[in-house]
Design a protein around this motif. Structure first.
Motif, PDB file in Angstrom:
ATOM      1  N   ASN A 122       0.919  -1.449  -0.425  1.00 54.39           N
ATOM      2  CA  ASN A 122       0.088   0.057  -0.331  1.00 54.39           C
ATOM      3  C   ASN A 122       1.256   1.260  -0.198  1.00 54.39           C
ATOM      4  N   LEU A 154     -13.438   4.120   5.102  1.00 50.92           N
ATOM      5  CA  LEU A 154     -12.160   4.452   5.268  1.00 50.92           C
ATOM      6  C   LEU A 154     -11.186   5.169   5.193  1.00 50.92           C
ATOM      7  N   GLN A 159      -7.781   2.331   5.304  1.00 49.60           N
ATOM      8  CA  GLN A 159      -7.457   1.729   6.154  1.00 49.60           C
ATOM      9  C   GLN A 159      -8.570   2.180   6.776  1.00 49.60           C
TER      10      GLN A 159
END
Length: 391
Positions: free
Chosen positions: A195, A340, A345
């Motif tokens: 990521n 998110l 996240q």
């Protein structure tokens, strides 16, 4: 329309030759204008012709449920950057790789379709496109496992290739295999893509958003590139930056001056709701309150997601709410609404889950100026792709 391949002296009797209807050619001419350079524009044109002919054939001869992945509206952001189209047929994903090449001695597939986990297909179709003659020719296919384990990787253009003798030439074999061996493994294990942080992504978008860079996919290491474009919101931002468009996903701007054209294309709308006399009693004013709404098709029903700003002293609380669009209808148990961060996240109190049928799901969040939020609903809506909403 299928064309008899035997009328073409160049074609094998096992080739599938499909006519490109004139209306599709005209549509492709109109739809391939929004690109940063002639190379991407022509790539989009070839892909659009390929898609138009093959999607129609699959829907008529295989299953009417054949759909573009992730959504038709997302295709320009793919074609600006990489060649290829993904289609879903129930649980199967086909990746079409169109080319005008006359030399069909090998089948070359861009690395993105092989090594990005969320992009990977079950089967890859080699498609020759002849715009002037008005047809496409499917001359072979292979599955992901063979492409990944036996294909030759070329770092110079980031492709995997197989000799024509190593792919199956008769597409009817694939249709038969799907019927007789639907559980047969087709994909090879691949590594996850690391990521990126939002700052990394913004730096890369600023750099690769320069339209003078004709092949941004080859400008940075693959892991960085894949981490950027696998995120639908970042991929769209990069595409829009290369077109020189201003910010398209600012919720603040949507509320002030209307939803952007890009957001309208995927279904976002704004509405002014006049407070009733009872609701307005005690309020400072009776100015209309603007909300944002998007209709979503989920599991055969229509739902509505609404974003409403709510003043709380000096802070704005943003309410994300999901409702069934049918009056009196509920949201089934098992549905989930989740928010998110921009880099996908979770955070505290970021989701609402329907354990039984409920009237609504909602999440409320306070956001700092410039912060980005991604929304998700499970089951996923039709044509879902990650969006980064800026606040």
């Amino acid at each position: 329309m299928t064309i008899d391949a035997t009328v073409f002296t160049f074609a094998s009797s096992t080739d599938l030759v499909l006519e490109i209807p004139i209306i599709l050619q005209n549509q492709a001419d109109l739809e391939n204008q929004a690109f940063s350079n002639p190379n991407s524009r022509y790539q989009a044109y070839i892909n659009q012709l390929c898609l138009g002919a093959i999607l129609l054939w699959l829907q008529e001869d295989w299953t009417p449920q054949t759909k573009v992945w992730p959504a038709t509206t997302a295709l320009p952001s793919f074609w600006e950057l990489v060649n290829g189209i993904a289609l879903t047929l129930e649980a199967t994903r086909l990746v079409l790789i169109p080319s005008e090449a006359i030399d069909l001695s090998e089948f070359r597939v861009p690395q993105e379709w092989v090594d990005i986990p969320s992009w990977v297909g079950d089967h890859y179709l080699a498609v020759q496109v002849e715009p002037d003659e008005g047809y496409v020719r499917i001359w072979g296919y292979c599955n992901h496992e063979k492409l990944k384990t036996q294909g030759i990787y070329d770092a110079s253009d980031r492709t995997y290739s197989l000799d024509a003798t190593d792919i199956i030439n008769d597409i009817s074999v694939l249709a038969l295999a799907r019927q007789l061996c639907p559980e047969e493994p087709t994909r090879s294990p691949i590594e996850e893509i690391p990521n990126l942080s939002p700052q990394q992504a913004q730096n890369l978008i600023a750099r690769l958003g320069n339209p003078e860079i004709l092949t941004p996919r080859q400008e940075i290491p693959f892991q960085l590139w894949a981490g950027l474009i696998q995120h639908g919101g970042w991929r769209q931002n990069l595409y829009q930056r290369r077109l020189g468009l201003p910010e398209q996903w600012s919720v603040i701007q949507w509320l002030q001056s209307g939803v952007s054209q890009v957001a309208e294309a995927v279904g976002w709308r704004s509405f002014d709701l006049q407070l009733s006399a009872a609701e307005a009693r005690g309020a400072e004013d009776t100015q209309p309150s603007t909300i944002l709404s998007r209709r979503l098709a989920i599991a055969g029903q229509i739902y509505e997601m609404i974003i409403t700003p709510q003043k709380n002293q000096d802070t704005t609380i943003w309410r994300f709410e999901l409702r069934n669009a049918a009056v009196g209808a509920a949201i089934p148990g098992g549905f989930k609404l989740r928010l998110l961060t921009e880099d996908l996240q979770p955070f505290p109190n970021n989701e609402d889950v329907a354990t039984t049928a409920v009237e609504q799901l909602y999440v409320e969040v306070a956001l700092e100026a410039g912060e980005g939020i991604v929304w998700e609903i499970q089951p996923f809506p039709d044509n879902y792709d990650w969006e980064i909403l800026k606040f």
